[in-house]
Write a protein that holds these residues in place. Structure first.
Motif, PDB file in Angstrom:
ATOM      1  N   ALA A   1      22.507  54.500 -40.878  1.00 24.09           N
ATOM      2  CA  ALA A   1      21.524  54.538 -41.965  1.00 24.09           C
ATOM      3  C   ALA A   1      21.448  55.915 -42.617  1.00 24.09           C
ATOM      4  O   ALA A   1      20.940  56.043 -43.731  1.00 24.09           O
ATOM      5  CB  ALA A   1      20.141  54.131 -41.457  1.00 24.09           C
ATOM      6  N   GLN A   2      21.981  56.961 -41.946  1.00 25.88           N
ATOM      7  CA  GLN A   2      21.911  58.319 -42.489  1.00 25.88           C
ATOM      8  C   GLN A   2      23.221  58.780 -43.119  1.00 25.88           C
ATOM      9  O   GLN A   2      23.302  59.875 -43.643  1.00 25.88           O
ATOM     10  CB  GLN A   2      21.511  59.300 -41.386  1.00 25.88           C
ATOM     11  N   VAL A   3      24.239  57.939 -43.055  1.00 28.61           N
ATOM     12  CA  VAL A   3      25.524  58.305 -43.649  1.00 28.61           C
ATOM     13  C   VAL A   3      25.441  58.145 -45.168  1.00 28.61           C
ATOM     14  O   VAL A   3      24.901  57.159 -45.672  1.00 28.61           O
ATOM     15  CB  VAL A   3      26.658  57.422 -43.084  1.00 28.61           C
ATOM     16  N   LEU A   4      25.982  59.110 -45.897  1.00 26.97           N
ATOM     17  CA  LEU A   4      25.883  59.132 -47.353  1.00 26.97           C
ATOM     18  C   LEU A   4      27.199  58.711 -47.989  1.00 26.97           C
ATOM     19  O   LEU A   4      28.261  58.764 -47.353  1.00 26.97           O
ATOM     20  CB  LEU A   4      25.521  60.552 -47.817  1.00 26.97           C
ATOM     21  N   ARG A   5      27.120  58.311 -49.233  1.00 32.54           N
ATOM     22  CA  ARG A   5      28.338  58.040 -49.992  1.00 32.54           C
ATOM     23  C   ARG A   5      29.174  59.321 -50.071  1.00 32.54           C
ATOM     24  O   ARG A   5      28.646  60.406 -50.293  1.00 32.54           O
ATOM     25  CB  ARG A   5      28.008  57.574 -51.410  1.00 32.54           C
ATOM     26  N   GLY A   6      30.453  59.153 -49.912  1.00 33.23           N
ATOM     27  CA  GLY A   6      31.339  60.313 -49.972  1.00 33.23           C
ATOM     28  C   GLY A   6      31.615  60.948 -48.632  1.00 33.23           C
ATOM     29  O   GLY A   6      32.555  61.734 -48.504  1.00 33.23           O
ATOM     30  N   ASP A   7      30.803  60.639 -47.615  1.00 27.45           N
ATOM     31  CA  ASP A   7      31.080  61.155 -46.269  1.00 27.45           C
ATOM     32  C   ASP A   7      32.410  60.594 -45.770  1.00 27.45           C
ATOM     33  O   ASP A   7      32.801  59.476 -46.101  1.00 27.45           O
ATOM     34  CB  ASP A   7      29.958  60.753 -45.302  1.00 27.45           C
ATOM     35  N   ARG A   8      33.092  61.377 -44.934  1.00 21.71           N
ATOM     36  CA  ARG A   8      34.340  60.932 -44.307  1.00 21.71           C
ATOM     37  C   ARG A   8      34.026  60.460 -42.889  1.00 21.71           C
ATOM     38  O   ARG A   8      33.502  61.224 -42.067  1.00 21.71           O
ATOM     39  CB  ARG A   8      35.360  62.056 -44.284  1.00 21.71           C
ATOM     40  N   VAL A   9      34.358  59.210 -42.613  1.00 27.45           N
ATOM     41  CA  VAL A   9      34.094  58.603 -41.311  1.00 27.45           C
ATOM     42  C   VAL A   9      35.414  58.408 -40.580  1.00 27.45           C
ATOM     43  O   VAL A   9      36.386  57.910 -41.158  1.00 27.45           O
ATOM     44  CB  VAL A   9      33.385  57.241 -41.477  1.00 27.45           C
ATOM     45  N   VAL A  10      35.461  58.794 -39.314  1.00 29.36           N
ATOM     46  CA  VAL A  10      36.662  58.626 -38.490  1.00 29.36           C
ATOM     47  C   VAL A  10      36.514  57.353 -37.662  1.00 29.36           C
ATOM     48  O   VAL A  10      35.493  57.153 -36.979  1.00 29.36           O
ATOM     49  CB  VAL A  10      36.879  59.843 -37.565  1.00 29.36           C
ATOM     50  N   VAL A  11      37.517  56.477 -37.735  1.00 28.29           N
ATOM     51  CA  VAL A  11      37.492  55.202 -37.013  1.00 28.29           C
ATOM     52  C   VAL A  11      38.670  55.180 -36.050  1.00 28.29           C
ATOM     53  O   VAL A  11      39.831  55.189 -36.469  1.00 28.29           O
ATOM     54  CB  VAL A  11      37.580  54.003 -37.975  1.00 28.29           C
ATOM     55  N   ARG A  12      38.380  55.162 -34.752  1.00 29.20           N
ATOM     56  CA  ARG A  12      39.432  55.173 -33.746  1.00 29.20           C
ATOM     57  C   ARG A  12      40.003  53.768 -33.541  1.00 29.20           C
ATOM     58  O   ARG A  12      39.333  52.779 -33.865  1.00 29.20           O
ATOM     59  CB  ARG A  12      38.873  55.689 -32.420  1.00 29.20           C
TER      60      ARG A  12
END
Length: 913
Positions: free
Chosen positions: A408-419
């Motif tokens: 809920a705190q992740v913003l647009r444009g953030d880079r998320v790492v998915v293992r």
């Protein structure tokens, strides 16, 4: 993709001699090189932030999610969610934030003769579906306008329209249209709709109590409760009543309203239903034990004459606890409902000395309700399980470090790492890495889908192979997964004809039965029947005629069907669309991106004698490199794949609707259809090649350099693998007519229709022509239109049911269509049609069971052929039977449609220009 994605006006690559489209070329790169995957990022020290916010909500006692919520957060914790609530609950109201598609105005004859203007109800009052509440305000406002004779709702086209009868001598159509649109905007601004989750409902009668209680509040136009999905939809006058006033009124009735959280089907408060979920089953068990104890005391300890009666009295109190409480609420509202009928029947039996019968009645009634609630919770959990696939935290790269952040705190444009092995936390675009993702939760696809940088990924899907870095494009509450759950949970509120019929019948039936139960014993006594027997038969009549099964017959089927569809990769937005799809007997298909893949390829090169294929293709590519259109890309990519390096073209000139000219070296090269060469002498060999390629379904391009014709190129889109199988399956399911609506020339369209097994092809058609075609088909029966939901919107809107493909990757498809195939896979269409037909059949079966059992019991009771105990068993048995019949829809899954690829020469033309 769609047949209506046009080339720019300057392009002149035409689709054959009959094509009449604008084919614009625009300057652009010839071929984009594939971006290489970046090196896999390395993990740094993993930090955790926002732990307090990461705490997830519990979704009520029946949701089975261990989210770590404080158990004390129960019934005593009201946690009001009024207008000032700052939680991320979405606050979606009666209609979604983005507008649905709006059908264009129509001018058809009024039913009684004269002139009438028809406006799509969605366009005038977004979110409105019936002729109550806000519509009545709009109706009154329009009827007060000069020249308007009558205003009413019209559904003969398969969707609701506002029909305005007017006097053309007093007001023109244009003036009336402007007035209607202005008035609609004014009404929509003042009169609004809002949706809540309802806590504390114990039965379908609770829904009626809420609707009746809120309906008496000044400023509330209508209140509609979807019992199965526990949603309340209210239409209200925003200048008279506030949302807090409505919540306070509901609380005074004993129910708590809660703004639904995006992506959740259940309440996000523990014990969201109050005491009922905790005490209902224990009280049923206690009632049963006391019932048996009283029977045992009567038979084995006859000396204690008071003991059996005491046990049965306690059984009545235990089994009827919630029913008695509900009936008191109803009587305070001067209403008679099913619970009131059951309580009156049980107490009537007890007063006459039939304590066992009274206790038995309320025991079975409460047991039936408890089992019904468990069953409906199962359906709700099947929806909630979709939302549970979304991770609670995401690994976000911030300031060069990897930190765990609540989604809920992740913003647009953030880079998320998915293992590898992890679920994607939010929707986004892959920026680094290549992998395959299992998307069954969203699209229903059984096999993992390969993804690379630039591809879109969805929350809840599983990364199967390699590390990915994803740029977030949608917030948690905006994800495709959250929106699917929201739409499915709210689908029951969009009631179909069967649902409305059952609801109207139930509300009319209960008061009539109570009146009959008063009159019936009086008649019996006048005919000589002893008073006690007459009253007992009246009690049996109350039980026999109580419409419990009727109240739950359609909600159970609708909720189960839309949940099963969502798990199978199909989003059905309401019970009304479920029923409409079940009635469809004709389907119209868009071509490009629907029946075909949507990416054109060069399939044929037909050089003249003395000309090599490399010379023909290289010369055409020199000109096509100046265009960014998919057709031009097909030529350029084909040249690149063969290792050709075309010379640079310059000074491109577009000949509108015919083709292109450009300079390549010192020679002028012309590429286009035969119409571009009108007035010139075209060799017979060229014409023969054009005819042969177009007959096989290809779009032709004649190439001439200076004064010499080099040959003909054939470009086409490829038919989707298994498209023919899909059409064949639909025909086996009873679809009587299948039609393709295409923008290509007639010869090409007919070739494609023949390849996939369609009955008819209509071409060439512009968007307005497609609307006309769909409406013509609609006069002969219910028609569905299948497209991509973007450029096909007018035709989708004109159909009784609009079906869009590829909804997972298209916001427009999710918002505009009535039914959405989440994957870009046509094989889901037969599943959707089959499910809709089975659901409609189940609804009808449930109505027959409910009314049939009640009818037989009423007749048997009137004739004195049944006892109270018999009536109770059959009555409650029918209720459980219709619930079980509805829940069996949850088990339906898409059958594996064999993908039968068509031979390579069975091709479709390029995208419509």
């Amino acid at each position: 993709m769609s047949e209506q994605k046009n080339r720019s006006p300057q392009d002149t690559h035409v689709h054959g001699p009959e094509c009449r489209h604008d084919h614009g070329h625009g300057d652009g790169p010839s071929l984009a090189a594939e971006k290489p995957a970046a090196a896999k990022p390395r993990f740094k020290d993993l930090k955790v932030v926002g732990t307090k916010s990461a705490e997830a909500h519990v979704h009520g006692p029946s949701c089975n999610h261990d989210h770590g919520h404080d158990p004390a957060h129960g019934d005593g914790h009201a946690h009001e969610h009024g207008e000032s609530c700052d939680h991320d609950h979405g606050g979606h109201g009666h209609h979604h934030a983005k507008p649905k598609r709006v059908r264009p105005p129509g001018y058809r004859a009024a039913e009684g003769g004269g002139v009438a203007l028809q406006l799509d109800l969605e366009g005038a009052l977004p979110g409105e579906t019936d002729d109550l509440g806000r519509f009545q305000k709009l109706e009154a406002a329009l009827e007060a306008q000069h020249g308007v004779i009558d205003v009413h709702l019209r559904r003969d086209q398969g969707y609701p329209e506002i029909c305005l009868h007017y006097n053309p001598g007093l007001v023109s159509a244009a003036t009336l249209l402007a007035t209607a649109q202005r008035t609609g905007a004014q009404v929509a601004k003042r009169y609004k709709g809002h949706t809540w989750f309802v806590r504390g409902m114990t039965s379908a009668d609770s829904a009626t109590a809420i609707e009746h209680g809120l309906g008496k509040l000044t400023g509330v136009l209508s209140a509609n409760v979807a019992y199965a999905s526990e949603r309340l939809v209210v239409e209200y006058d925003s200048e008279t009543v506030s949302l807090k006033d409505i919540e306070a009124q509901a609380k005074s009735l004993g129910y708590t309203l809660e703004v639904p959280s995006h992506g959740h089907a259940c309440s996000h408060h523990a014990h969201g239903g109050g005491l009922a979920p905790l005490l209902e089953m224990p009280l049923v068990v206690a009632a049963g034990v006391l019932l048996v104890a009283g029977w045992a005391l009567e038979h084995f300890v006859p000396s204690l004459t008071w003991a059996p009666t005491a046990a049965w009295a306690l059984s009545i109190v235990s089994g009827g606890f919630f029913a008695i409480r509900g009936s008191v609420k109803s009587l305070l509202q001067l209403r008679i409902d099913i619970e009131t009928m059951m309580v009156v029947a049980a107490l009537g039996a007890a007063v006459l000395g039939s304590w066992f019968e009274g206790a038995f009645l309320l025991f079975l009634f409460s047991a039936g309700h408890a089992l019904e609630h468990r069953a409906m919770d199962r359906a709700r959990r099947s929806i909630e399980s979709l939302g549970a696939l979304r991770p609670e935290v995401a690994r976000v790269r911030r300031d060069g470090e990897l930190v765990e952040v609540p989604v809920a705190q992740v913003l647009r444009g953030d880079r998320v790492v998915v293992r590898p092995g992890d679920r994607v936390p939010l929707d986004g675009i892959i920026r680094e890495g290549k992998s395959s993702l299992e998307q069954a939760a969203i699209t229903g696809e059984s096999m993992p889908v390969p993804k690379q940088p630039g591809d879109e990924v969805f929350s809840g899907t599983v990364n199967c192979e390699a590390l990915l870095e994803v740029e977030v494009t949608r917030l948690s509450s905006e994800s495709v997964l959250a929106r699917v759950v929201d739409m499915v949970a709210e689908a029951e509120a969009q009631k179909g004809p069967n649902q409305r019929f059952a609801q109207r019948l139930e509300r009319t039936f209960a008061p009539l039965v109570m009146i009959g139960a008063v009159i019936f014993p009086v008649v019996l006594v006048l005919l000589g029947t002893p008073l006690e027997e007459a009253v007992l038969r009246a009690v049996s009549l109350l039980v026999a005629a109580s419409p419990c099964a009727l109240a739950i017959s359609t909600p159970s089927a609708v909720l189960s069907a839309v949940a099963a569809a969502a798990r199978g990769g199909v989003l059905i937005k309401g019970g009304i669309y479920l029923e409409l799809l079940g009635k469809v007997n004709a389907i119209a298909f868009d071509k490009t991106g629907t029946l075909t893949v949507g990416k054109p390829k060069l399939l044929s090169t037909a050089p003249m004698d003395g000309v090599t294929e490399e010379d023909l293709l290289g010369t055409a590519a020199s000109v096509e490199a100046l265009s960014a259109h998919p057709l031009a890309h097909a030529i350029v990519e084909a040249a690149a794949s063969r290792g050709l390096k075309p010379a640079a073209g310059s000074d491109m000139e577009a000949v509108h609707g015919k083709g292109l000219r450009a300079k390549v070296g010192d020679a002028v090269v012309t590429v286009g259809n035969l119409a571009l060469f009108a007035g010139d002498t075209v060799p017979d060999d060229i014409r023969a090649r054009v005819d042969r390629l177009e007959e096989s379904g290809q779009t032709t391009m004649v190439v001439r350099r200076a004064d010499r014709f080099l040959g003909v190129l054939g470009v086409a889109d490829t038919v989707r693998a298994g498209a023919r199988h899909v059409i064949s399956t639909l025909k086996q399911q009873g679809i009587a007519r299948t039609v393709m609506l295409s923008g290509d020339n007639s010869r090409v369209a007919k070739s494609i229709a023949a390849q996939v097994g369609l009955d008819e092809a209509r071409a060439p058609l512009m968007p307005a022509d497609k609307v006309t075609a769909v409406r013509e088909m609609g006069r002969e029966g219910s028609v569905a239109m299948v497209g991509d939901g973007v450029n096909d919107a007018p035709a989708l809107a004109a159909a009784a049911v609009g079906v869009a493909m590829g909804g997972a990757g298209s916001d427009a498809a999710l918002e505009t269509a009535d039914v959405v195939l989440m994957s870009d896979d046509l094989s889901r269409l037969p599943f959707a049609v089959s499910l809709a037909r089975q659901a409609t059949a189940v609804m009808k079966q449930n109505l027959v069971i409910a009314l049939g059992v009640s009818g037989v019991l009423i007749i048997a009771t009137l004739l004195g052929l049944t006892k109270i105990s018999h009536a109770v068993v059959l009555h409650e048995g029918s209720t459980l039977l219709v619930v079980a019949n509805g829940l069996r829809l949850l088990a339906l899954r898409p059958k594996a449609l064999g993908s039968t690829p068509l031979p390579s020469m069975e091709i479709a033309p390029a995208p419509r220009s």
